[in-house]
Structures are given as structure tokens and as C-alpha cells.
Design a protein around this motif. Sequence first.
Motif, mmCIF file in Angstrom:
data_model
loop_
_atom_site.group_PDB
_atom_site.id
_atom_site.type_symbol
_atom_site.label_atom_id
_atom_site.label_comp_id
_atom_site.label_asym_id
_atom_site.label_seq_id
_atom_site.Cartn_x
_atom_site.Cartn_y
_atom_site.Cartn_z
ATOM 1 N N ILE A 70 -10.801 15.372 19.027
ATOM 2 C CA ILE A 70 -9.687 15.738 19.881
ATOM 3 C C ILE A 70 -8.330 15.923 19.151
ATOM 4 O O ILE A 70 -7.646 16.876 19.612
ATOM 5 N N ALA A 71 -8.106 15.104 18.115
ATOM 6 C CA ALA A 71 -6.941 15.447 17.330
ATOM 7 C C ALA A 71 -7.043 16.833 16.892
ATOM 8 O O ALA A 71 -5.967 17.281 16.824
ATOM 9 N N THR A 72 -8.134 17.277 16.564
ATOM 10 C CA THR A 72 -8.000 18.783 15.959
ATOM 11 C C THR A 72 -7.670 19.755 16.924
ATOM 12 O O THR A 72 -6.919 20.677 16.763
ATOM 13 N N ALA A 73 -8.434 19.517 18.323
ATOM 14 C CA ALA A 73 -8.030 20.483 19.428
ATOM 15 C C ALA A 73 -6.525 20.331 19.734
ATOM 16 O O ALA A 73 -5.782 21.224 20.122
ATOM 17 N N VAL A 74 -6.006 19.226 19.692
ATOM 18 C CA VAL A 74 -4.334 18.882 20.277
ATOM 19 C C VAL A 74 -3.512 19.807 18.837
ATOM 20 O O VAL A 74 -2.544 20.324 19.318
ATOM 21 N N ALA A 75 -4.040 19.600 17.531
ATOM 22 C CA ALA A 75 -3.218 20.170 16.537
ATOM 23 C C ALA A 75 -3.597 21.663 16.654
ATOM 24 O O ALA A 75 -2.270 22.457 16.451
ATOM 25 N N LEU A 76 -4.556 22.331 17.029
ATOM 26 C CA LEU A 76 -4.718 23.585 17.164
ATOM 27 C C LEU A 76 -3.745 24.332 18.591
ATOM 28 O O LEU A 76 -3.154 25.290 18.153
ATOM 29 N N GLY A 77 -3.746 23.316 19.262
ATOM 30 C CA GLY A 77 -2.884 23.830 20.439
ATOM 31 C C GLY A 77 -1.547 23.791 20.199
ATOM 32 O O GLY A 77 -0.671 24.816 20.613
ATOM 33 N N PHE A 78 -0.910 22.764 19.370
ATOM 34 C CA PHE A 78 0.382 22.723 18.983
ATOM 35 C C PHE A 78 0.746 23.864 18.128
ATOM 36 O O PHE A 78 1.898 24.526 18.273
ATOM 37 N N GLY A 79 -0.430 24.170 17.198
ATOM 38 C CA GLY A 79 0.078 25.231 16.266
ATOM 39 C C GLY A 79 -0.134 26.590 16.785
ATOM 40 O O GLY A 79 0.893 27.368 16.508
ATOM 41 N N LEU A 80 -0.723 26.921 17.890
ATOM 42 C CA LEU A 80 -0.806 28.146 18.592
ATOM 43 C C LEU A 80 0.399 28.229 19.484
ATOM 44 O O LEU A 80 1.089 29.189 19.308
ATOM 45 N N PHE A 81 0.975 27.129 19.880
ATOM 46 C CA PHE A 81 2.064 27.091 20.822
ATOM 47 C C PHE A 81 3.229 27.635 19.956
ATOM 48 O O PHE A 81 4.214 28.293 20.181
ATOM 49 N N ALA A 82 3.392 26.751 18.677
ATOM 50 C CA ALA A 82 4.425 26.998 17.703
ATOM 51 C C ALA A 82 4.640 28.243 17.285
ATOM 52 O O ALA A 82 5.584 29.123 17.216
ATOM 53 N N TRP A 83 3.250 28.916 17.038
ATOM 54 C CA TRP A 83 3.217 30.108 16.503
ATOM 55 C C TRP A 83 3.706 31.401 17.631
ATOM 56 O O TRP A 83 4.578 32.095 17.269
ATOM 57 N N TRP A 84 2.984 31.085 18.825
ATOM 58 C CA TRP A 84 3.294 32.070 19.806
ATOM 59 C C TRP A 84 4.659 32.189 20.337
ATOM 60 O O TRP A 84 5.353 33.240 20.477
ATOM 61 N N SER A 85 5.441 31.012 20.348
ATOM 62 C CA SER A 85 6.833 30.979 20.878
ATOM 63 C C SER A 85 7.606 30.852 19.980
ATOM 64 O O SER A 85 9.205 31.037 20.390
ATOM 65 N N LEU A 86 7.780 30.476 18.627
ATOM 66 C CA LEU A 86 8.888 30.386 17.794
ATOM 67 C C LEU A 86 8.467 31.429 16.522
ATOM 68 O O LEU A 86 9.637 31.853 15.953
ATOM 69 N N LEU A 87 7.341 31.178 15.889
ATOM 70 C CA LEU A 87 7.009 31.793 14.365
ATOM 71 C C LEU A 87 6.874 33.204 14.405
ATOM 72 O O LEU A 87 7.050 33.861 13.619
ATOM 73 N N ARG A 88 6.382 33.928 15.639
ATOM 74 C CA ARG A 88 6.059 35.462 15.729
ATOM 75 C C ARG A 88 7.074 36.311 16.398
ATOM 76 O O ARG A 88 7.059 37.433 16.268
ATOM 77 N N VAL A 89 7.863 35.640 16.841
ATOM 78 C CA VAL A 89 8.862 36.211 17.916
ATOM 79 C C VAL A 89 10.083 36.884 16.702
ATOM 80 O O VAL A 89 10.324 36.382 15.816
ATOM 81 N N ARG A 90 10.299 38.318 17.002
ATOM 82 C CA ARG A 90 11.023 39.026 16.073
ATOM 83 C C ARG A 90 11.730 40.422 17.018
ATOM 84 O O ARG A 90 11.218 40.828 17.932
#
Length: 153
Positions: free
Chosen positions: A54-74
Motif C-alpha cells: 500500500i505504501a508503494t502504491a501511494v508513493a507511485l501515486g504521489f510521484g506520478l502526480f508530482a511529475w504530471w503536474s509540476l515536473l514535466r510542465v514546460r
Amino acid sequence: MDEVRDGVIGVWRVGRSGRLMGCVLAAAPACGALFAWLGVLSRPAAQSVGSAGIATAVALGFGLFAWWSLLRVRLELTTDVIVMVNPWGTQRLPWSCVSAVSLGNWGARFRTTDGFTYSAYALSALAGGTRQDERFADVRRIADARLHSGQPL
């Protein structure tokens, strides 16, 4: 920003504070998942494995959200098109379709000749956590030169 390399005039990403927030948002749950799996190694039990999963799934969700909304934006200004990579999609506008450029609440705004407006979230105050006036000045200078003279710089 005055140098054109491989057709790219300039690239703007979310501000440093926004990128830092995205990295922390991705790294904190990943550390939690790592510690959960270390706990599984010390006490192998079905409940520990489930918690670590469950902790891994949550970490993947947060990581994907951070990448999608802040890190890939340009925002990319090239000699042919304007490329806006936003959380809600990617738009490519040919310079010939752009009639005006301004700074709005959601970032740099590109108004097209047919009346539509497209926003580049990478230059928004929400994405950077700071005012984007100075960064937008570079975009404005390049866009004005491109729109008024037909030249990229």
C-alpha cells in the motif's frame, strides 16, 4: 535566451520552488515505502507485506502526480511553433496563428487569430510559487520580436 539551438529559442519550466515541491512530494512517500519494505525484511509477515504494498502504491501515486503536474510542465518557443506542456494536455501553436501574448493567472496566455486563448502553466504564479513577471519578460520580448518582424529574435 538570445541563442537559437536546434530550432529552440527558449524553454521555461515551473519555478525552482515548484520543482522542489514536486521532488519533495514524490520523495517523501517513496522514503516511507522504502522503510516499509525494510520493515518487511526485518519482520516478514503478510500484514507487513500488505502495508508495504500500500505504501508503494501511494508513493507511485504521489510521484506520478508530482511529475504530471509540476515536473514535466514546460513552455518551449521554437522557430516554428510554441509548445505548451500543461497538466491538462500539450498544445502546439504555429507562430502564424498567434496574435498576442500576455501574462494571466494561469501563466503566459497566447491569443490566436481565431480568438482562442491558450495558457502555458509553466509561467503561472501557482506553478512557481512566485510572481512570474521577470520570466515572462523574456517570453514577451521573444514573442513580440517574432510576431512583429517575423524573426525569432
